[in-house]
Design a protein around this motif. Structure first.
Motif, PDB file in Angstrom:
ATOM      1  N   PHE A 415       0.835  -1.208   0.000  1.00  0.00           N
ATOM      2  CA  PHE A 415       0.000   0.000   0.000  1.00  0.00           C
ATOM      3  C   PHE A 415       0.868   1.257   0.000  1.00  0.00           C
ATOM      4  N   ARG A 418       2.324   1.810  -3.422  1.00  0.00           N
ATOM      5  CA  ARG A 418       1.338   2.310  -4.390  1.00  0.00           C
ATOM      6  C   ARG A 418       0.932   3.749  -4.104  1.00  0.00           C
ATOM      7  N   THR A 475      -7.000   0.612  -4.704  1.00  0.00           N
ATOM      8  CA  THR A 475      -6.337  -0.359  -3.828  1.00  0.00           C
ATOM      9  C   THR A 475      -7.016  -0.379  -2.471  1.00  0.00           C
TER      10      THR A 475
END
Length: 568
Positions: A415, A418, A475
């Motif tokens: 995470f 990203r 996400t």
């Protein structure tokens, strides 16, 4: 195959130093029995009152590079390193002091700073000050071994020791130091799981085995010598000793060896070694091959036939590109040509070949130039190994490193990566993005009443439901516990994020069905928008977190936008 004991694994398995926060009750009894601390120096004492240090012994002043007068009267936050201790950490320490002043005994790790800027870790015990007026807290501070000391020990152990050191389990390598790989020519991951005797010259294997057994039984003390076959097919003389050990509650063998080739061989032995060279190759597990100057196979051992899947008569004079997958031919040819032109050894780390039976296999092959009597390059020789299963295992390990084992969602590492990428793209393209923090309401009650197994299944259901509410490029990640984070990497306006937030909150109106039981759970969601609420990684995550807690404070089962929270 047993995993390679890398530096991290060595620290975890060979040199364990376990750090736990230990909280004591008012009677001083440990609540956590797993804490282990390696002591370096004696404890020193401080007396704290509120934000101030109001008492200290001389040894405490020396700890911090101060005089006793300089230490007393300071705020205790002055002895914290500012680069490591922010508002959150200082508030955490304040809460510990408050608990201690109310009668609780606390034991934990903390980081301190000396006057000269040096930083050290210490075990801290906070307890009531037993002063009539009350409000005082006694702090006992004891410096400890830092975890990085095992890192330093590894560096000395692995790189400076003149001996090669290894551990065997049922005769197979589970740990090797760089000296082993340097001597044998095999990489650590090629040795792990391999039987130790497979490296030993076939003529020496039985006597080596018997000598090792005698030493393990205590019937032999003198080192024994034998020959090994390196990855490139060379022979090395080894002097070795072994002892039995217990590792991970299992009986293992700890061995060390020294390369004594220079002491055993003279010039007159070289010719004999070359005469026996090819017969030895037929007994090693890896494939040995030779190519002529045109790239055709001119010699190979049985292991090579097994790896490539061709009968001997078909592989003879077959060009290496014939069995190379078409997608890899250009790169493979480039590397082979470079070895022939430069005379420098190289490697095909991922040579994709198509076997006779049509199956594709990944091959790791070394490339070493062969020189004729005139000194000119006449071909290439090397060792090959089928690494298809290893490659699959590496892909699995990589996946596990970036995904949550319970839900299959991206984890914190993925995470964060990203989010950083999305921020760079948002700055470059001047568009907005949204970061959301979601926490289940009253999840602890479900765990406590129905058990962790039901709780885990609920988390899996939540992960699936969240995934179904997002676009393909968005996400959702599990950060730990019942905490999830969402990233919308590209939105046109703030309302886009709020629409998604509403959908997510509304999705929890439907119950979850686990083991035929109907479970209802709600969630609180905090939203932060780039660049409105922040322009960097930490700020956005922090504001999304604060907004989530604001949503909980307004009754839970709700979402909160940072700007609305700040306005209120």
């Amino acid at each position: 195959m047993v995993a390679v004991l890398s530096r991290k694994n060595l620290q975890k398995n060979i040199l364990p130093i376990k750090f736990h926060t230990i909280t004591m009750g008012k009677n001083g009894k440990d609540r956590d029995k797993e804490g282990k601390f390696t002591q370096m120096n004696g404890k020193v004492k401080l007396l704290l009152a509120g934000q101030k240090i109001v008492g200290a012994d001389e040894e405490a002043a020396q700890y911090f590079g101060l005089t006793k007068d300089e230490l007393i009267g300071r705020s205790w936050s002055d002895i914290f390193p500012p680069e490591l201790m922010g508002e959150k950490e200082i508030k955490h320490f304040e809460e510990k002091i408050k608990s201690a002043s109310e009668g609780e005994v606390l034991r934990f790790l903390w980081t301190f700073r000396r006057k000269d800027g040096g930083v050290f870790d210490a075990e801290v015990i906070l307890e009531p000050g037993n002063v009539p007026d009350g409000g005082f807290v006694k702090a006992s501070i004891d410096r400890i071994c830092l975890p990085k000391s095992s890192e330093e020990l590894y560096e000395i152990f692995a790189h400076e020791a003149p001996l090669g050191i290894y551990i065997l389990r049922e005769g197979r390598f589970v740990f090797v130091t760089p000296k082993i790989t340097e001597c044998s020519g095999f990489r650590a991951e090629e040795l792990i799981g391999r039987h130790a005797l497979s490296l030993v010259h076939p003529e020496d294997r039985e006597k080596t085995r018997l000598a090792a057994i005698e030493m393990l039984k205590g019937k032999r003390t003198a080192p024994y010598e034998f020959r090994i076959i390196t990855k490139t097919g060379n022979l090395r003389w080894i002097m070795e000793t072994v002892i039995p050990i217990y590792f991970n509650n299992r009986r293992e063998v700890l061995g060390n060896f020294m390369d004594v080739t220079d002491h055993r061989w003279a010039e007159d032995t070289l010719k004999e070694r070359e005469e026996r060279y090819r017969s030895i190759l037929e007994h090693i597990e890896d494939g040995y091959y030779e190519l002529d100057i045109k790239g055709n196979f001119s010699f190979f051992n049985n292991a090579c036939l097994r790896i490539l899947g061709y009968p001997r008569e078909e592989l003879s004079s077959l060009h290496y590109l014939t069995l190379t997958h078409e997608d890899h031919r250009e790169e493979t040819a480039r590397i082979v040509d470079r070895v022939i032109k430069t005379g420098k050894s190289d490697r095909l780390f991922n040579w994709l070949i198509k076997r006779k039976d049509g199956f594709l296999r990944h091959i790791d092959a070394t490339l070493t130039p062969i020189r004729g009597k005139d000194g000119n390059i006449s071909g290439i020789r090397g060792i090959m190994r089928d690494v298809t299963e290893q490659k699959k295992a590496e892909e699995t390990i990589t996946y596990m490193a970036y995904h949550d084992a319970l839900t299959g969602l991206p984890n914190r590492l993925l995470f964060n990566d990203r989010l950083n990428v999305a921020l760079e793209r948002a700055r470059r393209n001047k568009h907005k993005l949204a970061v959301m923090m979601l926490d289940l309401d009253n999840f602890k009650e479900i765990n406590d009443t129905l058990g962790h197994e039901v709780g885990d299944q609920l988390l899996q259901g939540v992960g699936n439901r969240l995934r179904g509410r997002l676009r393909k490029g968005d996400t959702v990640a599990r950060m730990g516990g019942d905490e999830f984070m969402l990233l919308l990497p590209e939105i046109k306006q703030q309302e886009d994020a709020l629409i998604v937030a509403r959908k997510i909150i509304d999705s929890f109106l439907r119950p979850f069905f686990i083991d035929s039981k109907e479970l209802r759970v709600t969630a609180s969601l905090g939203v932060a928008i780039y660049p409105d609420d922040g322009e960097d990684f930490d700020t956005l995550k922090r504001k999304a977190d604060l907004s989530m807690y604001a949503a909980k404070e307004t009754g839970k089962n709700n979402y909160c936008l940072t700007q609305l929270r700040q306005a209120n």
